[in-house]
Design a protein around this motif. Structure first.
Motif, PDB file in Angstrom:
ATOM      1  N   HIS A   1       0.854  -1.194   0.000  1.00  0.00           N
ATOM      2  CA  HIS A   1       0.000   0.000   0.000  1.00  0.00           C
ATOM      3  C   HIS A   1       0.886   1.239   0.000  1.00  0.00           C
ATOM      4  O   HIS A   1       2.113   1.125   0.013  1.00  0.00           O
ATOM      5  CB  HIS A   1      -0.982  -0.017   1.172  1.00  0.00           C
ATOM      6  CG  HIS A   1      -0.384   0.096   2.548  1.00  0.00           C
ATOM      7  ND1 HIS A   1       0.602  -0.737   3.022  1.00  0.00           N
ATOM      8  CD2 HIS A   1      -0.658   0.948   3.577  1.00  0.00           C
ATOM      9  CE1 HIS A   1       0.898  -0.416   4.270  1.00  0.00           C
ATOM     10  NE2 HIS A   1       0.160   0.608   4.629  1.00  0.00           N
TER      11      HIS A   1
ATOM     12  N   HIS B   1       1.218   3.932   2.132  1.00  0.00           N
ATOM     13  CA  HIS B   1       1.612   4.688   3.326  1.00  0.00           C
ATOM     14  C   HIS B   1       3.132   4.837   3.326  1.00  0.00           C
ATOM     15  O   HIS B   1       3.853   3.933   2.889  1.00  0.00           O
ATOM     16  CB  HIS B   1       1.148   3.963   4.604  1.00  0.00           C
ATOM     17  CG  HIS B   1      -0.255   4.308   5.016  1.00  0.00           C
ATOM     18  ND1 HIS B   1      -1.025   3.491   5.813  1.00  0.00           N
ATOM     19  CD2 HIS B   1      -1.021   5.407   4.741  1.00  0.00           C
ATOM     20  CE1 HIS B   1      -2.203   4.075   6.017  1.00  0.00           C
ATOM     21  NE2 HIS B   1      -2.228   5.220   5.373  1.00  0.00           N
TER      22      HIS B   1
ATOM     23  N   ASP C   1       5.494   4.603   5.467  1.00  0.00           N
ATOM     24  CA  ASP C   1       6.406   3.622   6.079  1.00  0.00           C
ATOM     25  C   ASP C   1       6.546   2.362   5.230  1.00  0.00           C
ATOM     26  O   ASP C   1       7.273   1.440   5.596  1.00  0.00           O
ATOM     27  CB  ASP C   1       5.997   3.294   7.533  1.00  0.00           C
ATOM     28  CG  ASP C   1       4.573   2.815   7.692  1.00  0.00           C
ATOM     29  OD1 ASP C   1       3.719   3.198   6.873  1.00  0.00           O
ATOM     30  OD2 ASP C   1       4.303   2.048   8.639  1.00  0.00           O
ATOM     31  N   HIS C   2       5.883   2.349   4.046  1.00  0.00           N
ATOM     32  CA  HIS C   2       6.011   1.217   3.113  1.00  0.00           C
ATOM     33  C   HIS C   2       6.541   1.637   1.739  1.00  0.00           C
ATOM     34  O   HIS C   2       6.931   0.785   0.939  1.00  0.00           O
ATOM     35  CB  HIS C   2       4.655   0.505   2.969  1.00  0.00           C
ATOM     36  CG  HIS C   2       4.187  -0.069   4.273  1.00  0.00           C
ATOM     37  ND1 HIS C   2       4.234  -1.409   4.555  1.00  0.00           N
ATOM     38  CD2 HIS C   2       3.739   0.549   5.395  1.00  0.00           C
ATOM     39  CE1 HIS C   2       3.806  -1.599   5.805  1.00  0.00           C
ATOM     40  NE2 HIS C   2       3.497  -0.427   6.337  1.00  0.00           N
TER      41      HIS C   2
ATOM     42  N   HIS D   1      -7.573  -1.752   6.668  1.00  0.00           N
ATOM     43  CA  HIS D   1      -6.642  -0.652   6.886  1.00  0.00           C
ATOM     44  C   HIS D   1      -7.312   0.617   6.360  1.00  0.00           C
ATOM     45  O   HIS D   1      -8.159   0.529   5.476  1.00  0.00           O
ATOM     46  CB  HIS D   1      -5.325  -0.968   6.139  1.00  0.00           C
ATOM     47  CG  HIS D   1      -4.130  -0.256   6.690  1.00  0.00           C
ATOM     48  ND1 HIS D   1      -3.780  -0.286   8.006  1.00  0.00           N
ATOM     49  CD2 HIS D   1      -3.186   0.521   6.075  1.00  0.00           C
ATOM     50  CE1 HIS D   1      -2.683   0.435   8.196  1.00  0.00           C
ATOM     51  NE2 HIS D   1      -2.306   0.934   7.034  1.00  0.00           N
TER      52      HIS D   1
ATOM     53  N   ASP E   1      -0.214  -4.248   6.439  1.00  0.00           N
ATOM     54  CA  ASP E   1      -0.847  -3.544   7.564  1.00  0.00           C
ATOM     55  C   ASP E   1      -2.309  -3.951   7.621  1.00  0.00           C
ATOM     56  O   ASP E   1      -3.027  -3.870   6.619  1.00  0.00           O
ATOM     57  CB  ASP E   1      -0.748  -2.027   7.366  1.00  0.00           C
ATOM     58  CG  ASP E   1       0.625  -1.483   7.695  1.00  0.00           C
ATOM     59  OD1 ASP E   1       1.550  -2.292   7.925  1.00  0.00           O
ATOM     60  OD2 ASP E   1       0.779  -0.244   7.714  1.00  0.00           O
TER      61      ASP E   1
HETATM   62 ZN   LIG Z   1      -0.309   1.510   6.565  1.00  0.00          ZN
END
Ligand SMILES: [Zn+2]
Ligand SMILES: [Zn+2]
Length: 246
Positions: free
Chosen positions: A59, A61, A63-64, A134, A155
């Motif tokens: 996805h 976000h 942090d990914h 999520h 997540d």
């Molecule tokens: Zn996430």
């Protein structure tokens, strides 16, 4: 199939480390799953960036995906430095058109869509996707070769239906952002009890807890997950490795 944890932190990286990033290797093919903050730096401790064949993103976000832009720049600078121009393949979903279109870069990185309707073949890996719980569209994935399979939750809040997708996996890499008793439902994250329950329902062989919190003692997450899952449980750390061979 060899799995190496490149980064495992929730949200932002600990000093000198990285958020989500997992290297999968088989028959010389090198695939990175998620590319969070610090991953491009940490990944070079294990492979030459030029040898990376593909990236799969759960996805969009930060942090990914935070290091996707600098992974593009690696390809640009390699091109100007040595004329190296192997294009990088980046797989992502198309439910966020802006997120997806940002994956392609000049002729040096090409985005390809995946869906949960058909398996994705990436080198020796077959990957099937399942939508998680999520706040933004996010996909967990089962990554298989002839040697075995790994289920990565990406997540997600606790979602019992994921267990059917993960049945009898050799390894479940489960997000564990919270300690037992903390409720991550609204944020779309699991706690240690929920990760243990999911691994138990999936009859996973082993459980690796990841996407770890920046507070508390991570050893406690293991003992809490073990209250629900009888198999081996470990917490991710940079350089954690496992080889699955049958
Ligand atoms: Zn996430
Ligand atoms: Zn995350």
């Amino acid at each position: 199939m060899k799995i190496t944890v490149i980064g495992y932190w929730h949200g932002y990286p600990g000093a000198g480390e990285a958020t989500s990033g997992y290297l999968f290797e088989e028959e010389g093919y090198k695939m990175l799953v998620d590319c969070g903050s610090g991953v491009v730096s940490s990944l070079q401790q294990y492979i030459d960036l030029k040898d990376l064949d593909s990236v799969v993103l759960s996805h969009y976000h930060n942090d990914h995906i935070a290091d996707i832009g600098v992974l593009h720049y690696h390809r640009v600078l390699s091109y100007y430095g040595e004329g190296f121009e192997k294009p990088l393949t980046i797989y992502g979903h198309q439910e966020d058109s802006q997120g997806f279109s940002a994956l392609s870069y000049k002729n040096l990185a090409a985005a390809f869509p995946y869906t949960d309707q058909a398996p994705l073949m990436a080198g020796p890996f077959t990957i099937t996707f399942v939508k998680t719980s999520h706040p933004v569209a996010c996909y967990g994935m089962r990554i298989s070769t002839e040697k075995g399979s790994v289920f990565y939750t990406a997540d997600t809040g606790y979602m019992p239906a994921l267990a059917s997708h993960a049945q009898h996996c050799d390894l479940m890499i489960a997000e564990c952002s919270l300690f037992a008793g903390q409720d991550g439902t609204a944020a779309g994250h699991m706690n240690s009890h929920e990760a243990g329950k999911l691994a138990d329902a999936a009859k996973a062989k082993e459980l690796l807890l990841t996407h770890l919190p920046h507070f508390g003692n991570h050893k406690q997450l293991v003992s809490e997950a073990k209250e629900y899952f009888q198999g081996n449980v470990e917490t991710a750390h940079a350089g954690w490795k496992k080889t699955i061979e049958q």
